[in-house]
Design a protein around this motif. Structure first.
Motif, PDB file in Angstrom:
ATOM      1  N   LEU A 172       0.810  -1.216   0.000  1.00  0.00           N
ATOM      2  CA  LEU A 172       0.000   0.000   0.000  1.00  0.00           C
ATOM      3  C   LEU A 172       0.842   1.264   0.000  1.00  0.00           C
ATOM      4  O   LEU A 172       0.297   2.365  -0.043  1.00  0.00           O
ATOM      5  CB  LEU A 172      -0.924   0.006   1.228  1.00  0.00           C
ATOM      6  N   SER A 173       2.166   1.111   0.070  1.00  0.00           N
ATOM      7  CA  SER A 173       3.010   2.287   0.228  1.00  0.00           C
ATOM      8  C   SER A 173       2.912   3.231  -0.966  1.00  0.00           C
ATOM      9  O   SER A 173       2.940   4.455  -0.809  1.00  0.00           O
ATOM     10  CB  SER A 173       4.469   1.863   0.441  1.00  0.00           C
ATOM     11  N   GLN A 174       2.796   2.676  -2.178  1.00  0.00           N
ATOM     12  CA  GLN A 174       2.736   3.528  -3.362  1.00  0.00           C
ATOM     13  C   GLN A 174       1.491   4.416  -3.333  1.00  0.00           C
ATOM     14  O   GLN A 174       1.565   5.622  -3.576  1.00  0.00           O
ATOM     15  CB  GLN A 174       2.739   2.674  -4.629  1.00  0.00           C
ATOM     16  N   SER A 175       0.334   3.819  -3.015  1.00  0.00           N
ATOM     17  CA  SER A 175      -0.896   4.605  -2.922  1.00  0.00           C
ATOM     18  C   SER A 175      -0.798   5.644  -1.810  1.00  0.00           C
ATOM     19  O   SER A 175      -1.249   6.792  -1.966  1.00  0.00           O
ATOM     20  CB  SER A 175      -2.095   3.680  -2.671  1.00  0.00           C
ATOM     21  N   LEU A 176      -0.207   5.244  -0.680  1.00  0.00           N
ATOM     22  CA  LEU A 176      -0.085   6.161   0.454  1.00  0.00           C
ATOM     23  C   LEU A 176       0.764   7.369   0.080  1.00  0.00           C
ATOM     24  O   LEU A 176       0.372   8.519   0.318  1.00  0.00           O
ATOM     25  CB  LEU A 176       0.530   5.440   1.643  1.00  0.00           C
ATOM     26  N   TRP A 177       1.933   7.139  -0.514  1.00  0.00           N
ATOM     27  CA  TRP A 177       2.818   8.247  -0.839  1.00  0.00           C
ATOM     28  C   TRP A 177       2.213   9.155  -1.906  1.00  0.00           C
ATOM     29  O   TRP A 177       2.412  10.374  -1.886  1.00  0.00           O
ATOM     30  CB  TRP A 177       4.175   7.717  -1.295  1.00  0.00           C
ATOM     31  N   MET A 178       1.462   8.576  -2.834  1.00  0.00           N
ATOM     32  CA  MET A 178       0.794   9.401  -3.841  1.00  0.00           C
ATOM     33  C   MET A 178      -0.218  10.336  -3.180  1.00  0.00           C
ATOM     34  O   MET A 178      -0.251  11.540  -3.449  1.00  0.00           O
ATOM     35  CB  MET A 178       0.085   8.510  -4.858  1.00  0.00           C
ATOM     36  N   LEU A 179      -1.032   9.782  -2.284  1.00  0.00           N
ATOM     37  CA  LEU A 179      -2.037  10.596  -1.612  1.00  0.00           C
ATOM     38  C   LEU A 179      -1.399  11.668  -0.741  1.00  0.00           C
ATOM     39  O   LEU A 179      -1.846  12.818  -0.710  1.00  0.00           O
ATOM     40  CB  LEU A 179      -2.953   9.700  -0.773  1.00  0.00           C
ATOM     41  N   LEU A 180      -0.347  11.293  -0.016  1.00  0.00           N
ATOM     42  CA  LEU A 180       0.331  12.257   0.847  1.00  0.00           C
ATOM     43  C   LEU A 180       1.028  13.340   0.026  1.00  0.00           C
ATOM     44  O   LEU A 180       1.144  14.484   0.473  1.00  0.00           O
ATOM     45  CB  LEU A 180       1.334  11.544   1.753  1.00  0.00           C
TER      46      LEU A 180
ATOM     47  N   VAL B 124     -14.511  -2.158   2.082  1.00  0.00           N
ATOM     48  CA  VAL B 124     -15.281  -0.927   2.302  1.00  0.00           C
ATOM     49  C   VAL B 124     -15.239  -0.524   3.772  1.00  0.00           C
ATOM     50  O   VAL B 124     -15.171   0.665   4.108  1.00  0.00           O
ATOM     51  CB  VAL B 124     -16.737  -1.118   1.825  1.00  0.00           C
ATOM     52  N   GLY B 125     -15.251  -1.507   4.651  1.00  0.00           N
ATOM     53  CA  GLY B 125     -15.235  -1.219   6.077  1.00  0.00           C
ATOM     54  C   GLY B 125     -13.882  -0.882   6.652  1.00  0.00           C
ATOM     55  O   GLY B 125     -13.796  -0.432   7.803  1.00  0.00           O
ATOM     56  N   ALA B 126     -12.810  -1.065   5.882  1.00  0.00           N
ATOM     57  CA  ALA B 126     -11.463  -0.909   6.440  1.00  0.00           C
ATOM     58  C   ALA B 126     -10.717   0.319   5.945  1.00  0.00           C
ATOM     59  O   ALA B 126      -9.638   0.625   6.461  1.00  0.00           O
ATOM     60  CB  ALA B 126     -10.634  -2.157   6.108  1.00  0.00           C
ATOM     61  N   VAL B 127     -11.267   1.046   4.971  1.00  0.00           N
ATOM     62  CA  VAL B 127     -10.553   2.201   4.414  1.00  0.00           C
ATOM     63  C   VAL B 127     -10.550   3.364   5.409  1.00  0.00           C
ATOM     64  O   VAL B 127     -11.358   3.402   6.342  1.00  0.00           O
ATOM     65  CB  VAL B 127     -11.186   2.652   3.080  1.00  0.00           C
ATOM     66  N   PRO B 128      -9.641   4.337   5.242  1.00  0.00           N
ATOM     67  CA  PRO B 128      -9.597   5.493   6.164  1.00  0.00           C
ATOM     68  C   PRO B 128     -10.749   6.457   5.914  1.00  0.00           C
ATOM     69  O   PRO B 128     -11.605   6.227   5.046  1.00  0.00           O
ATOM     70  CB  PRO B 128      -8.251   6.144   5.847  1.00  0.00           C
ATOM     71  N   MET B 129     -10.752   7.549   6.676  1.00  0.00           N
ATOM     72  CA  MET B 129     -11.797   8.561   6.514  1.00  0.00           C
ATOM     73  C   MET B 129     -11.757   9.181   5.120  1.00  0.00           C
ATOM     74  O   MET B 129     -10.694   9.303   4.514  1.00  0.00           O
ATOM     75  CB  MET B 129     -11.636   9.663   7.563  1.00  0.00           C
ATOM     76  N   ALA B 130     -12.917   9.592   4.655  1.00  0.00           N
ATOM     77  CA  ALA B 130     -13.029  10.169   3.316  1.00  0.00           C
ATOM     78  C   ALA B 130     -12.575  11.622   3.293  1.00  0.00           C
ATOM     79  O   ALA B 130     -12.837  12.380   4.234  1.00  0.00           O
ATOM     80  CB  ALA B 130     -14.475  10.081   2.833  1.00  0.00           C
TER      81      ALA B 130
ATOM     82  N   ALA C  72      -3.995   3.700   7.931  1.00  0.00           N
ATOM     83  CA  ALA C  72      -4.660   2.680   7.126  1.00  0.00           C
ATOM     84  C   ALA C  72      -3.723   1.647   6.500  1.00  0.00           C
ATOM     85  O   ALA C  72      -4.043   0.449   6.510  1.00  0.00           O
ATOM     86  CB  ALA C  72      -5.503   3.346   6.040  1.00  0.00           C
ATOM     87  N   PRO C  73      -2.562   2.023   5.928  1.00  0.00           N
ATOM     88  CA  PRO C  73      -1.699   1.002   5.330  1.00  0.00           C
ATOM     89  C   PRO C  73      -1.214  -0.046   6.325  1.00  0.00           C
ATOM     90  O   PRO C  73      -0.851  -1.164   5.936  1.00  0.00           O
ATOM     91  CB  PRO C  73      -0.512   1.817   4.780  1.00  0.00           C
TER      92      PRO C  73
END
Length: 309
Positions: free
Chosen positions: A6-14, A257-263, A291-292
């Protein structure tokens, strides 16, 4: 469960959050017009395009409206309980956040890795349910933290996403096809929503001090997002599994769906209604960072057990 990085998605969002922070600090940009753009233009067009491309069926729409019902019940329950512990605006914001999650630009890339094509489609219609909740029940409850019942309903009636949903359903029901150039053009809006939705968090953070952190509010957000939601979707997945109506892919879609972070829409809606957007931004950032670590742990623990039922 596949080993998902999940690190790639996390760094993109951050990175998008960081760009928003720089824009607020250095360029002095005001995030409020961007929030309005997201609510009244980008979100409805993204939603409309998804409906016209997804070929809704009774089974798929049952997922959408099932998620709307679940989200609404959680929102109303938290709204009732939070009134005892939080001020009016914090209560409204917490209630809104209790019914939603970052199922789009955080959860969707994970769904593409974990799920087969059938499961990805199921996840998409669950995601549509989250969006529909945000701009109906969720928006109304949020507005009630600042406005009267009449003004809240008036603001709700002006939201174009409701009409985008109706229009998309009508076109699908009639079997019409959106012209290919139009569909391709509308497809770009989902990328705008991803980038601007995360940048607006950074813009909000860039305009406040970390002394504005409300520990009690953050704790409430974390509990609803990482305790209440996982338990609710787990119970639903188990119930469907025992009834024999849930495939492996549907179970995983519900659990994700139940495990993702806040929107990020928590901040967008809060900014549009002027109900403590800075508190929402801090909570969204913290849950996104957590979340990751939590998603692989949660799915690794509960998924084999549910699939064995």
């Amino acid at each position: 469960m596949p080993d998902v990085d999940l690190s790639q998605s996390l760094w993109m969002l951050l990175a998008f959050v960081a760009l928003g922070w720089v824009a607020a600090r250095r360029l002095k940009l005001d995030p409020r017009p961007i929030a309005t753009l997201l609510i009244y233009l980008i979100s409805p067009l993204t939603f409309f395009n998804a409906l016209t491309q997804g070929q809704p069926s009774i089974d798929k729409l049952a997922l959408t409206f099932g998620v709307v019902l679940l989200s609404s019940l959680l929102c109303l329950a938290v709204n009732a309980v939070a009134g005892r512990f939080y001020a009016e605006q914090e209560r409204a914001l917490l209630a809104f956040s209790a019914g939603t999650g970052n199922t789009g630009y955080f959860g969707f890339p994970i769904a593409l890795v974990l799920l087969p094509p059938e499961g990805v489609t199921q996840y998409l219609f669950c995601m549509l349910g989250i969006s529909l909740y945000e701009f109906t029940v969720g928006f109304y409850i949020s507005a009630r933290g600042q406005f009267s019942v009449r003004e809240s309903l008036s603001r709700l009636a002006r939201l174009p996403l409701i009409y985008a949903f109706a229009g998309g359903m009508l076109i699908s029901a009639l079997g019409w096809q959106v012209p290919q150039p139009v569909s391709e053009g509308l497809g770009y809006f989902k990328y705008c929503f991803t980038v601007l939705g995360m940048m607006i968090i950074g813009m909000t953070l860039g305009r406040i001090s970390w002394r504005a952190v409300d520990v009690a509010f953050v704790v409430g957000c974390v509990v609803t997002r990482f305790v209440v939601w996982p338990l609710a979707t787990l119970a639903l997945a188990v119930a469907l599994r025992l009834l024999g109506d849930a495939s492996d892919s549907l179970v995983l879609a519900f659990l994700l769906v139940g495990a993702v972070p806040m929107a990020a829409n928590v901040v967008v809606i809060a900014m549009e209604l002027n109900i403590r957007p800075e508190k929402g931004a801090i909570a969204v950032l913290l849950t996104t960072l957590a979340a990751p670590l939590l998603i692989p742990l949660y799915l690794g623990l509960v998924l084999p057990w549910v699939l064995a039922l």
